[in-house]
Design an enzyme around this catalytic site. Structure first.
Site, PDB file in Angstrom:
ATOM      1  N   ARG A  58      72.783  62.784 -29.294  1.00  0.00           N
ATOM      2  CA  ARG A  58      73.428  63.352 -28.211  1.00  0.00           C
ATOM      3  C   ARG A  58      74.779  62.575 -28.008  1.00  0.00           C
ATOM      4  O   ARG A  58      74.588  61.294 -27.851  1.00  0.00           O
ATOM      5  CB  ARG A  58      72.693  63.712 -27.060  1.00  0.00           C
ATOM      6  N   VAL A  59      75.775  62.923 -27.958  1.00  0.00           N
ATOM      7  CA  VAL A  59      77.088  62.278 -27.738  1.00  0.00           C
ATOM      8  C   VAL A  59      77.810  62.950 -26.465  1.00  0.00           C
ATOM      9  O   VAL A  59      77.755  64.316 -26.504  1.00  0.00           O
ATOM     10  CB  VAL A  59      78.096  62.310 -29.172  1.00  0.00           C
ATOM     11  N   GLY A  60      78.286  61.996 -25.426  1.00  0.00           N
ATOM     12  CA  GLY A  60      78.731  62.387 -24.525  1.00  0.00           C
ATOM     13  C   GLY A  60      80.315  62.448 -24.503  1.00  0.00           C
ATOM     14  O   GLY A  60      81.160  62.553 -25.537  1.00  0.00           O
ATOM     15  N   ASP A  61      80.895  62.549 -23.292  1.00  0.00           N
ATOM     16  CA  ASP A  61      82.494  62.709 -23.243  1.00  0.00           C
ATOM     17  C   ASP A  61      83.046  61.259 -23.468  1.00  0.00           C
ATOM     18  O   ASP A  61      84.239  61.268 -23.943  1.00  0.00           O
ATOM     19  CB  ASP A  61      82.782  63.003 -21.798  1.00  0.00           C
TER      20      ASP A  61
ATOM     21  N   THR B 150      83.443  59.407 -15.539  1.00  0.00           N
ATOM     22  CA  THR B 150      81.985  59.051 -15.481  1.00  0.00           C
ATOM     23  C   THR B 150      81.340  60.106 -14.820  1.00  0.00           C
ATOM     24  O   THR B 150      81.571  60.861 -13.757  1.00  0.00           O
ATOM     25  CB  THR B 150      81.483  57.773 -14.968  1.00  0.00           C
TER      26      THR B 150
ATOM     27  N   THR C 212      77.603  54.180 -16.257  1.00  0.00           N
ATOM     28  CA  THR C 212      78.377  53.963 -17.066  1.00  0.00           C
ATOM     29  C   THR C 212      79.670  53.042 -16.494  1.00  0.00           C
ATOM     30  O   THR C 212      79.895  53.061 -15.288  1.00  0.00           O
ATOM     31  CB  THR C 212      78.962  55.764 -17.353  1.00  0.00           C
TER      32      THR C 212
END
Ligand code: ASP
Length: 302
Positions: free
Chosen positions: A201-204, A224, A173
């Site tokens: 899926r969605v991350g931070d 990250t 990232t």
């Protein structure tokens, strides 16, 4: 006004500061040099913009575009593949001055999600996802990019390894934090997410305060790592907020400690209100490049 002893070059100007990262995880030692070369290029691009009087958001976005375009990192071209074998990317930009935030989530067909995130920031919205983000991109003149062109041989191999539950290297990232010569702060982050993540899926990364945060007079951070833990601890907001009572190294430690207490890990870059760059991680390695009035450097391990 001079900032905590930093040289002021007059006209309200301060020495800019830039720090960029290429993910925290387990980067193979043999790849340190190649990754650092791109990180230094990104750092210099941001520095030149900030030093020439450009704004922090433009500088942070320019750095992240360079990192997204490098196939070495898990962002833009070279993003991790999801469970079905294609790319879904998240990105965000935050302007500490106005506290405007723009995020895009699970976007599949743009070359530089961070550029789209900036467009979202300059709209009435904070976060756009999937097809809606793509449509908005076209409205803003960002052309469709062939999703197949985002896929690299390296990520196909990582995806195969992840499918066998045998994933070694897990980082890539990217992010940038900048203070410009007017003292304005910005943070930008971009990712292909976790290898083999579920579709949707969605991350931070695209969520305010989780993967990116910037607040005038306080600091800015880009994170990250294992996104679920960054979301649950609002890691970037936590780290920047901690600057109210702590020095930056302690603020980073406390945010990473919170992530660790939940069972996660990762890393973060930060600039404080005195235009100083910092980074920390609790993974095996984290590649960064930084420049401030104290000097410049680049490293994958402390
Ligand atoms: N934080 C990113 C995510 O969870 C992944 C990473 O930083 O490596 O999507």
């Amino acid at each position: 006004m001079p900032r905590l002893g930093w040289a002021s070059s007059g006209g309200g100007k301060v020495a800019p500061a830039v720090i960029v990262h290429g993910g925290a995880g387990a980067v193979p030692q043999g790849e340190f040099a190649d990754r650092l070369e791109v990180l230094i290029e990104a750092r210099q691009a941001a520095w030149q913009i900030a030093a020439a009087g450009g704004d922090a958001v433009s500088a942070a976005v320019a750095a992240v575009v360079i990192l997204e375009d490098s196939p070495l990192f898990n962002a833009g071209t070279g993003s991790a593949l999801n469970r079905d074998g294609f790319v879904e990317m998240d990105a965000a930009v935050m302007d500490g001055e106005s506290r405007a935030f723009g995020g895009v989530a699970a976007v599949r067909d743009v070359k530089n999600p961070v550029v789209l995130a900036r467009e979202v920031m300059n709209s009435e919205h904070v976060l756009l996802a999937c097809e809606g983000a793509s449509r908005f991109a076209r409205e803003r003149g960002i052309p469709a990019f062939d999703p197949a062109a985002l896929i690299t041989a390296r990520q196909i191999e990582r995806w195969r390894q992840a499918r066998r539950r045998n994933l070694g290297e897990k980082s890539g990232t990217v992010g940038a934090v900048v203070m410009d010569a007017a003292g304005r702060l910005a943070a930008a982050t971009s990712t292909g997410g976790m290898p083999d993540q579920r579709v949707g899926r969605v991350g931070d990364t695209p969520l305010p305060g989780a993967g990116s945060y910037a607040e005038a007079g306080l600091g800015a951070a880009s994170g990250t790592g294992y996104g679920e833990y960054f979301m649950r601890s609002l890691a970037a907001f936590r780290a920047v907020s901690a600057l109210r009572g702590m020095e930056p190294p302690a603020a980073l430690r406390s945010a990473l400690g919170e992530i660790a207490s939940l069972g996660g890990h990762g890393g973060m870059i930060m600039i404080d209100s005195a235009a100083r760059t910092f980074w920390d991680y609790n993974t095996e390695s984290m590649c960064t490049a930084w420049r401030d009035s104290r000097g410049e450097g680049a490293a994958c391990q402390r």
